[in-house]
Structure formats: structure tokens, C-alpha cells
Design an enzyme around this catalytic site. Structure first.
Site, PDB file in Angstrom:
ATOM      1  N   SER A 177       0.840  -1.198   0.000  1.00  0.00           N
ATOM      2  CA  SER A 177       0.000   0.000   0.000  1.00  0.00           C
ATOM      3  C   SER A 177       0.874   1.246   0.000  1.00  0.00           C
ATOM      4  CB  SER A 177      -0.903   0.022   1.233  1.00  0.00           C
ATOM      5  OG  SER A 177      -1.565   1.263   1.378  1.00  0.00           O
ATOM      6  N   TYR A 192      -2.405  -0.174  10.265  1.00  0.00           N
ATOM      7  CA  TYR A 192      -2.441  -0.631   8.876  1.00  0.00           C
ATOM      8  C   TYR A 192      -1.160  -0.234   8.155  1.00  0.00           C
ATOM      9  CZ  TYR A 192      -4.382  -1.316   4.143  1.00  0.00           C
ATOM     10  OH  TYR A 192      -4.614  -1.721   2.849  1.00  0.00           O
TER      11      TYR A 192
END
Length: 318
Positions: free
Chosen positions: A213, A226
Site C-alpha cells: 500500500s 495498517y
């Protein structure tokens, strides 16, 4: 040349630039559209879902089927196992892998309707799709999923680690131990367990592709846990790639920016979903079919045989 002449020359240039700036100013353009078809732009529908999120229930359906993408047998005869393959990026990857000639196994957590739609989409490409229901946080399940795939198809060539858990938290004080643990175990343990189970079945020319990501590259203040996991996935990718070079197994990662999938409406509040992706230079979120070709590229030994340990950002111009 005299100092006075230089001053006059510099002022002349200054005035020319000022005039050009005035002429060049215009209203900001809309979102960048450079794809094979036009993609949705903010505002998105104000929607919020319960975890893990359902693609079938999104009022604006993610675009995954890439109708202008033509397969050319890049993955003919291959078998791919995709976690989180029922929706979003995972679904689009399953469809494009099938279009390139691969049979597919997908793992999903709790979205049978989404999983069935992915299965049907793969079958429309004249390939077989095995659907496996379970939780990648469980090491024994990961082992079973790999064995079930190998039993069904006879071999395994590509592992795509894609399943993820994401819920924002404004402050570290509000990030509970349970929340932190769920993120770590889904996003890191799950990738480790799946890779550990798959590697004994992979051979020279096989590939592992992890979903990283942009948050793992830049961090996100509202996605502390995250971001940690995605940075960890990037490091895991590079370390495992080095370890598996002698076996001829390539390991790479794709690091997407904002992508319109159920992951985000099941994380953000409805009002925040409305502007999702607008902060990128392209001023919109990607659609899954814009990300999936990168997975084909990294899976195909014809296209990326000299690439391993790389993180491929697809972030809309950051």
C-alpha cells in the site's frame, strides 16, 4: 554587459513570466481520465458498511472486468491462489489471470455472494474457480487451503496475498489492543502463513505477489496499525525474495494508492467516502481493473523474469 543592462533584462523576463502566468491561469481540471474507459470521479455515494464489506451491496459497483483487456496466454496452464479474491482488487486479478489462461482458487472470509460472482466471472473466461471459505489468521487453515488447491488442480504456481483488515483510528490512545492485534494477524501473519504453506509446492518460475500500500511507503496518521503492516509487507517481500532466489521463485509486491473496493466503505465514515481518492494528483480513486494488470505483469515469467524483491507503486501520481 553593464549592471544596468542586466537589471533591465531581468525585469523584462520577470514581466514576461507574470503575463504568461496570468494567461495560463484557468479553472482546475477534473479527474484525470487516461484509461480505456471513463472511470468514476468523486463525489462517491455516501455509504458505510459493516466489516468485512460487501461488493454486491455497494451502490457504485467497482469496475473489475476490464472489457478492453485482451489475454494472450501469459499464464496458460498456471494455477493461482488468491486471498481476498472475492471482491475488489482480488476479484479483478482473478478475472485477468483467468483471461491469461490460469485456473483460480480464491479465499474469502464471509462474503458468499461476492465469492460466487467472482467464481462466475472466472468461469466466463472458460477457466475453473475453486472457492475456499476461511480466515488467513489461522495457520492450519492456510495449510489446508494450499493443500486443497493442489489436490484440485495438481499444482500451484502463483500465490497472491491480498486479504486485509483496515479500520481507521484517529489517536493512538483509541487504538485498542484487540484492533491492533486483528490488523497485525490478518495483514502480516496471514501473508506469512500463506507463503509458508505455499512455498513447498512452488517451483522454478513460480511467483508470489503481495498487496502492499501507499500507506506502507508514506504512512497514514489515521491508519497507524495498517501502515505498520503494509510497511512490514514491503520488507517481507524483499526479504523473502532474497531467500527464494536460489529456488527460482520471484516475490514482488504491488503498492496501490486509493482503490474503490469494499475495504474503504467498511472503514471510513460515509461523509469521508464521498471524497475518497480526490487528494491524489489524478483527483480520483483507481478502479480494481486499473490495478490488476500489474499483478499479471508480476506473475508472468514472460514479462517479469528479471524482477524480484520489488515494490511497484500504483498511486495516481503521488
Amino acid at each position: 554587459m553593464s549592471p544596468d543592462h542586466t537589471v533591465q533584462q531581468q525585469r523584462k523576463i520577470q514581466k514576461e513570466v507574470e503575463q504568461a502566468d496570468k494567461k495560463g491561469k484557468s479553472k482546475p481540471s477534473g479527474a484525470m481520465q487516461a484509461g480505456a474507459r471513463r472511470y468514476p470521479e468523486p463525489p462517491f455515494p455516501q455509504v458505510h458498511q459493516d466489516k468485512p464489506g460487501s461488493e454486491a451491496d455497494l451502490p457504485s459497483a467497482p469496475m473489475y472486468d476490464a472489457p478492453f483487456y485482451k489475454g494472450s496466454e501469459k499464464l496458460k496452464g498456471k494455477v493461482a491462489l488468491i486471498t481476498g479474491g472475492d471482491s475488489g482488487i482480488g476479484r479483478s486479478v482473478a478475472v485477468l489471470f483467468a483471461r491469461e489462461g490460469a485456473d483460480i482458487a480464491i479465499i474469502h472470509l464471509d462474503e458468499p455472494k461476492d465469492a460466487e460472482e467472482t467464481k462466475e466471472a472466472v468461469e466466463r473466461e472458460d477457466r475453473t474457480c475453486l472457492v475456499i471459505h476461511g480466515d488467513v489468521k489461522n495457520a492450519s487453515f492456510c495449510q489446508m487451503a494450499v493443500e486443497k488447491t493442489v489436490t484440485r488442480f495438481g499444482h500451484l504456481d502463483i500465490l497472491v496475498n491480498n486479504a486485509a483488515f483496515q479500520v481507521h483510528s484517529q489517536n493512538i490512545e483509541d487504538l485498542s489492543d484487540e484492533h491492533f492485534d486483528e490488523t497485525m494477524k490478518t495483514n502480516l501473519y496471514g501473508y506469512f502463513f500463506m507463503a509458508k504453506a505455499a512455498v513447498p509446492h512452488l517451483v522454478n518460475g513460480s511467483a508470489i505477489i503481495n498487496t502492499g500500500s501507499v500507506t506502507g511507503l508514506e504512512g497514514s496518521k489515521e491508519l497507524l496499525d495498517y501502515s505498520m503492516t503494509k510497511g512490514g509487507i514491503h520488507a517481507f517481500t524483499r526479504a523473502l525474495a532474497g531467500q527464494l532466489v536460489p529456488k527460482g521463485i520471484r516475490v514482488n509486491a504491488v503498492a496501490p494508492g486509493p482503490v474503490w473496493t469494499p475495504l474503504n466503505p467498511s472503514d471510513k465514515e460515509a461523509k469521508d467516502v464521498e471524497t475518497f481518492g480526490s487528494q491524489t494528483p489524478m483527483k480520483r480513486a483507481a478502479q480494481p481493473e486499473e490495478i490488476a494488470p500489474a499483478y499479471v505483469f508480476l506473475a508472468s515469467s514472460q514479462m517479469s523474469s528479471y524482477i524480484t524483491g520489488e515494490i511497484l507503486p500504483i498511486v495516481g501520481g503521488y
